[in-house]
Design an enzyme around this catalytic site. Sequence first.
Site, PDB file in Angstrom:
ATOM      1  N   GLU A 102       0.842  -1.203   0.000  1.00  0.00           N
ATOM      2  CA  GLU A 102       0.000   0.000   0.000  1.00  0.00           C
ATOM      3  C   GLU A 102       0.871   1.245   0.000  1.00  0.00           C
ATOM      4  O   GLU A 102       1.935   1.248   0.626  1.00  0.00           O
ATOM      5  CB  GLU A 102      -0.876   0.013   1.266  1.00  0.00           C
ATOM      6  CG  GLU A 102      -2.342  -0.234   1.022  1.00  0.00           C
ATOM      7  CD  GLU A 102      -3.078   0.887   0.289  1.00  0.00           C
ATOM      8  OE1 GLU A 102      -2.498   1.555  -0.581  1.00  0.00           O
ATOM      9  OE2 GLU A 102      -4.261   1.088   0.600  1.00  0.00           O
ATOM     10  N   ASP A 106      -3.891   5.473   6.245  1.00  0.00           N
ATOM     11  CA  ASP A 106      -4.345   6.694   6.903  1.00  0.00           C
ATOM     12  C   ASP A 106      -5.297   6.263   8.028  1.00  0.00           C
ATOM     13  O   ASP A 106      -4.852   5.875   9.101  1.00  0.00           O
ATOM     14  CB  ASP A 106      -5.018   7.551   5.809  1.00  0.00           C
ATOM     15  CG  ASP A 106      -5.524   8.884   6.307  1.00  0.00           C
ATOM     16  OD1 ASP A 106      -4.990   9.391   7.299  1.00  0.00           O
ATOM     17  OD2 ASP A 106      -6.462   9.429   5.694  1.00  0.00           O
ATOM     18  N   PHE A 155      -1.882  15.847   4.785  1.00  0.00           N
ATOM     19  CA  PHE A 155      -2.056  15.311   3.436  1.00  0.00           C
ATOM     20  C   PHE A 155      -0.760  15.454   2.624  1.00  0.00           C
ATOM     21  O   PHE A 155      -0.114  16.500   2.646  1.00  0.00           O
ATOM     22  CB  PHE A 155      -3.198  16.041   2.735  1.00  0.00           C
ATOM     23  CG  PHE A 155      -3.676  15.317   1.520  1.00  0.00           C
ATOM     24  CD1 PHE A 155      -4.511  14.216   1.625  1.00  0.00           C
ATOM     25  CD2 PHE A 155      -3.270  15.729   0.251  1.00  0.00           C
ATOM     26  CE1 PHE A 155      -4.938  13.528   0.502  1.00  0.00           C
ATOM     27  CE2 PHE A 155      -3.703  15.038  -0.883  1.00  0.00           C
ATOM     28  CZ  PHE A 155      -4.530  13.939  -0.750  1.00  0.00           C
ATOM     29  N   ASP A 162      -1.900  11.070  -4.996  1.00  0.00           N
ATOM     30  CA  ASP A 162      -2.503  12.192  -5.716  1.00  0.00           C
ATOM     31  C   ASP A 162      -3.352  13.087  -4.829  1.00  0.00           C
ATOM     32  O   ASP A 162      -3.789  12.691  -3.736  1.00  0.00           O
ATOM     33  CB  ASP A 162      -3.421  11.665  -6.820  1.00  0.00           C
ATOM     34  CG  ASP A 162      -4.694  11.031  -6.240  1.00  0.00           C
ATOM     35  OD1 ASP A 162      -4.568  10.161  -5.352  1.00  0.00           O
ATOM     36  OD2 ASP A 162      -5.814  11.437  -6.642  1.00  0.00           O
TER      37      ASP A 162
HETATM   38  P1  IMP Z   1      -7.512   4.913   4.569  1.00  0.00           P
HETATM   39  O1  IMP Z   1      -8.608   3.983   4.143  1.00  0.00           O
HETATM   40  O2  IMP Z   1      -8.039   6.095   5.323  1.00  0.00           O
HETATM   41  O3  IMP Z   1      -6.391   4.224   5.329  1.00  0.00           O
HETATM   42  O4  IMP Z   1      -6.907   5.558   3.278  1.00  0.00           O
HETATM   43  C1  IMP Z   1      -6.102   4.865   2.459  1.00  0.00           C
HETATM   44  C2  IMP Z   1      -6.051   5.421   1.055  1.00  0.00           C
HETATM   45  O5  IMP Z   1      -6.376   6.819   0.993  1.00  0.00           O
HETATM   46  C3  IMP Z   1      -4.645   5.294   0.570  1.00  0.00           C
HETATM   47  O6  IMP Z   1      -4.461   4.081  -0.073  1.00  0.00           O
HETATM   48  C4  IMP Z   1      -4.489   6.506  -0.346  1.00  0.00           C
HETATM   49  O7  IMP Z   1      -4.847   6.145  -1.647  1.00  0.00           O
HETATM   50  C5  IMP Z   1      -5.434   7.535   0.213  1.00  0.00           C
HETATM   51  N1  IMP Z   1      -4.716   8.521   1.063  1.00  0.00           N
HETATM   52  C6  IMP Z   1      -4.667   8.568   2.414  1.00  0.00           C
HETATM   53  N2  IMP Z   1      -3.924   9.597   2.866  1.00  0.00           N
HETATM   54  C7  IMP Z   1      -3.472  10.223   1.763  1.00  0.00           C
HETATM   55  C8  IMP Z   1      -2.611  11.372   1.560  1.00  0.00           C
HETATM   56  O8  IMP Z   1      -2.083  12.021   2.476  1.00  0.00           O
HETATM   57  N3  IMP Z   1      -2.372  11.695   0.248  1.00  0.00           N
HETATM   58  C9  IMP Z   1      -2.908  11.022  -0.803  1.00  0.00           C
HETATM   59  N4  IMP Z   1      -3.694   9.942  -0.659  1.00  0.00           N
HETATM   60  C10 IMP Z   1      -3.979   9.552   0.611  1.00  0.00           C
HETATM   61 MG    MG Z   2      -3.972   3.691  -1.967  1.00  0.00          MG
END
Ligand code: IMP
Ligand code: MG
Length: 182
Positions: A102, A106, A155, A162
Site C-alpha cells: 500500500e 491513513d 495530506f 494524488d
Molecule cells: P484509509 O482507508 O483512510 O487508510 O486511506 C487509504 C487510502 O487513501 C490510501 O491508499 C491513499 O490512496 C489515500 N490517502 C490517504 N492519505 C493520503 C494522503 O495524504 N495523500 C494522498 N492519498 C492519501
Molecule cells: Mg492507496
Amino acid sequence: MAPVKFHDKYFVPYISSAEIQEKVVELARRLNEDYKGKRPLFISVLNGSFMFTADLFKYLTIEAEVCFIKLASYKGTKSSGQILTAIGLDTDINNRDIVILEDIIDTGKTMTEFLRQINHQQPTSLKIAVLLHKPTATAYPLTIDYTCFSIPDKFVVGYGLDYDGLGRNLSQLYQLDEDNED
Ligand code: IMP
Ligand code: MG
C-alpha cells in the site's frame, strides 16, 4: 525546491527522492531476507502504490509474483469512508505467502475492508508493507509489518499519491501547505 500547486492547494517539499529510494532499497533487502526460498505473491493496491511497487520490485532478488487490485476511498483530501472495489483480486491466495503493498495507511479503513474481503481464504502467511503510515490517523486496529516512513496526519502528494488525480508523477513527496490556501 519550490512549492507546487494542484487545483486550489499548495504543497511544499517533504521527503526527497533519495530518501525514498533509500527506504525502498532497505525494505527490499528485508523482504529478500524474510522470503528467501518462498516465492511470495505481492498484492499491490492501485492507484497510489504503482510507483512504490515498481521501484520495490526492481530491488527484489528473490522469486516473487505481483498482482494488482484497485480500491478507492478518497475524495479530495479527506477519506470518504466509502470503499469502492474497482478491480478485484484475480489470483488464488490460498497456501501462498502474501505481502500487501500500500502507498499509505491513513484511517486504515481501506486495508481493513480488503482484509475482510479475503478473510475466507487461507494464505500461508499475510503481511502488510507500506510506504507511508499516519499512526495518529489510524482508527482501525491493524498490524503493519513493514513501514518505510511514519508521518504526521497531514495530506501528502507525489511518488504515486494524488490530490484529486494530480501529483502522482512527482518523484518526491510533498506535504499540504496549510498556511497557504486559496
Ligand atoms: P484509509 O482507508 O483512510 O487508510 O486511506 C487509504 C487510502 O487513501 C490510501 O491508499 C491513499 O490512496 C489515500 N490517502 C490517504 N492519505 C493520503 C494522503 O495524504 N495523500 C494522498 N492519498 C492519501
Ligand atoms: Mg492507496
